[in-house]
Design a protein around this motif. Sequence first.
Motif, PDB file in Angstrom:
ATOM      1  N   GLU A 139       7.549 -11.324  36.383  1.00 39.43           N
ATOM      2  CA  GLU A 139       8.295 -10.624  35.342  1.00 39.43           C
ATOM      3  C   GLU A 139       7.336 -10.145  34.262  1.00 39.43           C
ATOM      4  O   GLU A 139       6.532 -10.920  33.749  1.00 39.43           O
ATOM      5  CB  GLU A 139       9.342 -11.548  34.717  1.00 39.43           C
ATOM      6  CG  GLU A 139      10.114 -10.878  33.599  1.00 39.43           C
ATOM      7  CD  GLU A 139      10.916 -11.868  32.766  1.00 39.43           C
ATOM      8  OE1 GLU A 139      12.116 -11.640  32.590  1.00 39.43           O
ATOM      9  OE2 GLU A 139      10.332 -12.862  32.288  1.00 39.43           O
ATOM     10  N   SER A 140       7.419  -8.869  33.930  1.00 36.76           N
ATOM     11  CA  SER A 140       6.604  -8.323  32.850  1.00 36.76           C
ATOM     12  C   SER A 140       7.265  -8.667  31.519  1.00 36.76           C
ATOM     13  O   SER A 140       8.396  -8.258  31.248  1.00 36.76           O
ATOM     14  CB  SER A 140       6.469  -6.811  33.001  1.00 36.76           C
ATOM     15  OG  SER A 140       5.877  -6.257  31.844  1.00 36.76           O
ATOM     16  N   ASP A 142       6.367  -7.672  28.576  1.00 37.28           N
ATOM     17  CA  ASP A 142       6.480  -6.468  27.737  1.00 37.28           C
ATOM     18  C   ASP A 142       7.750  -5.697  28.068  1.00 37.28           C
ATOM     19  O   ASP A 142       8.464  -5.244  27.172  1.00 37.28           O
ATOM     20  CB  ASP A 142       5.248  -5.577  27.933  1.00 37.28           C
ATOM     21  CG  ASP A 142       3.984  -6.241  27.402  1.00 37.28           C
ATOM     22  OD1 ASP A 142       4.061  -6.881  26.332  1.00 37.28           O
ATOM     23  OD2 ASP A 142       2.930  -6.131  28.061  1.00 37.28           O
ATOM     24  N   LYS A 143       8.029  -5.560  29.369  1.00 36.98           N
ATOM     25  CA  LYS A 143       9.260  -4.880  29.776  1.00 36.98           C
ATOM     26  C   LYS A 143      10.489  -5.666  29.352  1.00 36.98           C
ATOM     27  O   LYS A 143      11.522  -5.100  28.982  1.00 36.98           O
ATOM     28  CB  LYS A 143       9.262  -4.664  31.285  1.00 36.98           C
ATOM     29  CG  LYS A 143       8.255  -3.627  31.767  1.00 36.98           C
ATOM     30  CD  LYS A 143       8.352  -3.432  33.274  1.00 36.98           C
ATOM     31  CE  LYS A 143       7.359  -2.375  33.741  1.00 36.98           C
ATOM     32  NZ  LYS A 143       7.410  -2.179  35.215  1.00 36.98           N
ATOM     33  N   TYR A 144      10.382  -6.993  29.415  1.00 37.33           N
ATOM     34  CA  TYR A 144      11.519  -7.826  29.007  1.00 37.33           C
ATOM     35  C   TYR A 144      11.811  -7.639  27.520  1.00 37.33           C
ATOM     36  O   TYR A 144      12.980  -7.519  27.116  1.00 37.33           O
ATOM     37  CB  TYR A 144      11.222  -9.289  29.310  1.00 37.33           C
ATOM     38  CG  TYR A 144      12.293 -10.236  28.806  1.00 37.33           C
ATOM     39  CD1 TYR A 144      13.513 -10.355  29.459  1.00 37.33           C
ATOM     40  CD2 TYR A 144      12.074 -10.999  27.654  1.00 37.33           C
ATOM     41  CE1 TYR A 144      14.498 -11.206  28.982  1.00 37.33           C
ATOM     42  CE2 TYR A 144      13.052 -11.855  27.181  1.00 37.33           C
ATOM     43  CZ  TYR A 144      14.258 -11.965  27.839  1.00 37.33           C
ATOM     44  OH  TYR A 144      15.229 -12.797  27.363  1.00 37.33           O
ATOM     45  N   THR A 146      11.126  -5.008  25.753  1.00 37.45           N
ATOM     46  CA  THR A 146      11.696  -3.663  25.607  1.00 37.45           C
ATOM     47  C   THR A 146      13.168  -3.656  25.966  1.00 37.45           C
ATOM     48  O   THR A 146      13.987  -3.010  25.292  1.00 37.45           O
ATOM     49  CB  THR A 146      10.928  -2.674  26.491  1.00 37.45           C
ATOM     50  OG1 THR A 146       9.537  -2.706  26.158  1.00 37.45           O
ATOM     51  CG2 THR A 146      11.453  -1.256  26.294  1.00 37.45           C
ATOM     52  N   SER A 147      13.519  -4.398  27.015  1.00 34.53           N
ATOM     53  CA  SER A 147      14.926  -4.464  27.414  1.00 34.53           C
ATOM     54  C   SER A 147      15.777  -5.169  26.359  1.00 34.53           C
ATOM     55  O   SER A 147      16.935  -4.824  26.155  1.00 34.53           O
ATOM     56  CB  SER A 147      15.059  -5.179  28.758  1.00 34.53           C
ATOM     57  OG  SER A 147      14.727  -6.553  28.639  1.00 34.53           O
ATOM     58  N   GLU A 149      15.218  -5.032  23.157  1.00 38.30           N
ATOM     59  CA  GLU A 149      15.358  -4.085  22.055  1.00 38.30           C
ATOM     60  C   GLU A 149      16.408  -3.027  22.376  1.00 38.30           C
ATOM     61  O   GLU A 149      17.149  -2.583  21.485  1.00 38.30           O
ATOM     62  CB  GLU A 149      14.002  -3.429  21.772  1.00 38.30           C
ATOM     63  CG  GLU A 149      13.958  -2.616  20.511  1.00 38.30           C
ATOM     64  CD  GLU A 149      12.564  -2.090  20.232  1.00 38.30           C
ATOM     65  OE1 GLU A 149      12.271  -1.790  19.059  1.00 38.30           O
ATOM     66  OE2 GLU A 149      11.765  -1.998  21.188  1.00 38.30           O
ATOM     67  N   LYS A 173      14.483  -9.677  20.317  1.00 36.37           N
ATOM     68  CA  LYS A 173      13.056  -9.364  20.301  1.00 36.37           C
ATOM     69  C   LYS A 173      12.383  -9.916  19.048  1.00 36.37           C
ATOM     70  O   LYS A 173      11.239 -10.390  19.094  1.00 36.37           O
ATOM     71  CB  LYS A 173      12.847  -7.851  20.381  1.00 36.37           C
ATOM     72  CG  LYS A 173      11.377  -7.450  20.436  1.00 36.37           C
ATOM     73  CD  LYS A 173      11.193  -5.953  20.544  1.00 36.37           C
ATOM     74  CE  LYS A 173       9.705  -5.598  20.573  1.00 36.37           C
ATOM     75  NZ  LYS A 173       9.482  -4.132  20.653  1.00 36.37           N
TER      76      LYS A 173
END
Length: 393
Positions: A139-140, A142-144, A146-147, A149, A173
Amino acid sequence: MYVIYSFKYILFLQIFHGILVYYYFVEIPRSCTTMNCFQNRSHRWPLNGIMVARCRGPNMAHQGEPLLDCLSFAAKQRKLHVSQLPFLMWQRYKMLFHITNQCWSIPQTPSISQCLMSTGSMTKRHLVELLSLEEHEAESLDKYLTSLEAMDSNKVMESIQCHLCDIQIVVTKDRSKMEAVFRDQESSRVLHLQCDSCKKSVALRAGGKWWPLQESLHCGDSYRSSFKEVATFGERLLLHVLNRIIFKEVEHDSGTPALFLPIPADEQAKLIWCNGEVVGFYTLKPRGKLYQGAFGESYAMPIVDLMFIRKKFRQQGYGAKVIEDLAFMFPNQNFGFSHPVSPSLYIVLLRYLQMHPEMHDHIWVTTYTGDEGHRQNIWLLLRHLVRKKEILS
């Protein structure tokens, strides 16, 4: 005549028993691809003096393990009188019907988790059981973030209870803080969820899941009570929790100087367990390891760099057990504790050395590499501190 009829009766029961065993452990698993409620073969049920092993379905067999191996009942049977056999058979039949009915009570084809839940043998996974860095990095983060937010405010968001304030903390976040797991690898990171009220971390995100702080301090084996060398990535994560959250944020003694730096990925360390709950840890610089930042200089002896026992386990002899563990690993050898040493550890060392005079010349307090000029004999130091009444003898 009576003997003949008795043997016929026993033969009939054995044949009937064999048919039931075949039907419930062969035919039913063939028709149910997820009949894995018999997965945990290490757990055993005592039935009238017989240890009856749980069996697994054919789809759980691996590495060439034969299916019929799971049909073997009852190791270590005790000698039974003929009159006890009918009762013993009835106990077995009740067990068979009980397990099978629970699995077949599910209307649809049961999943593995449903079947395990129905038999009460669901094994909950723990943070320490994350085996690989790859599993964590699937799991990234950074992507988590962003999700989080971009998540719709109308959606029901995940929340975790703060163990200190006893309030629910909604995952956002702004409350999620990125932390490095290792000192020398910034790429290996985790998220800490922080409480708005007490400003402490209440959970850790790793392997695609939030792990509440108190749950992360346990393992699946409730009988584990030992010193275990850190080997897996999950154990490194638990070391991170103890060092960067419990030690730094929750249980730090203001009088004890500490830097709370992340522990290097290759640091030798041991976790201390008591009944499936982690007690603390210590890290060790082995003899001969190059000193970081020095040119060609290495440690002159094994040195305990960091040692921590959780407050709820203090005054229970774990400090002395650490010293005994070191003395066992390095018999008739010098080993040291890096400066500064806490007053409580000085007291433990004093009591240990009073009981083990043969160790007076082998334990040191060290700076730098622990070589000549950078070490002091702890026994002589403690005697000096006792005379000055800085510690109690």
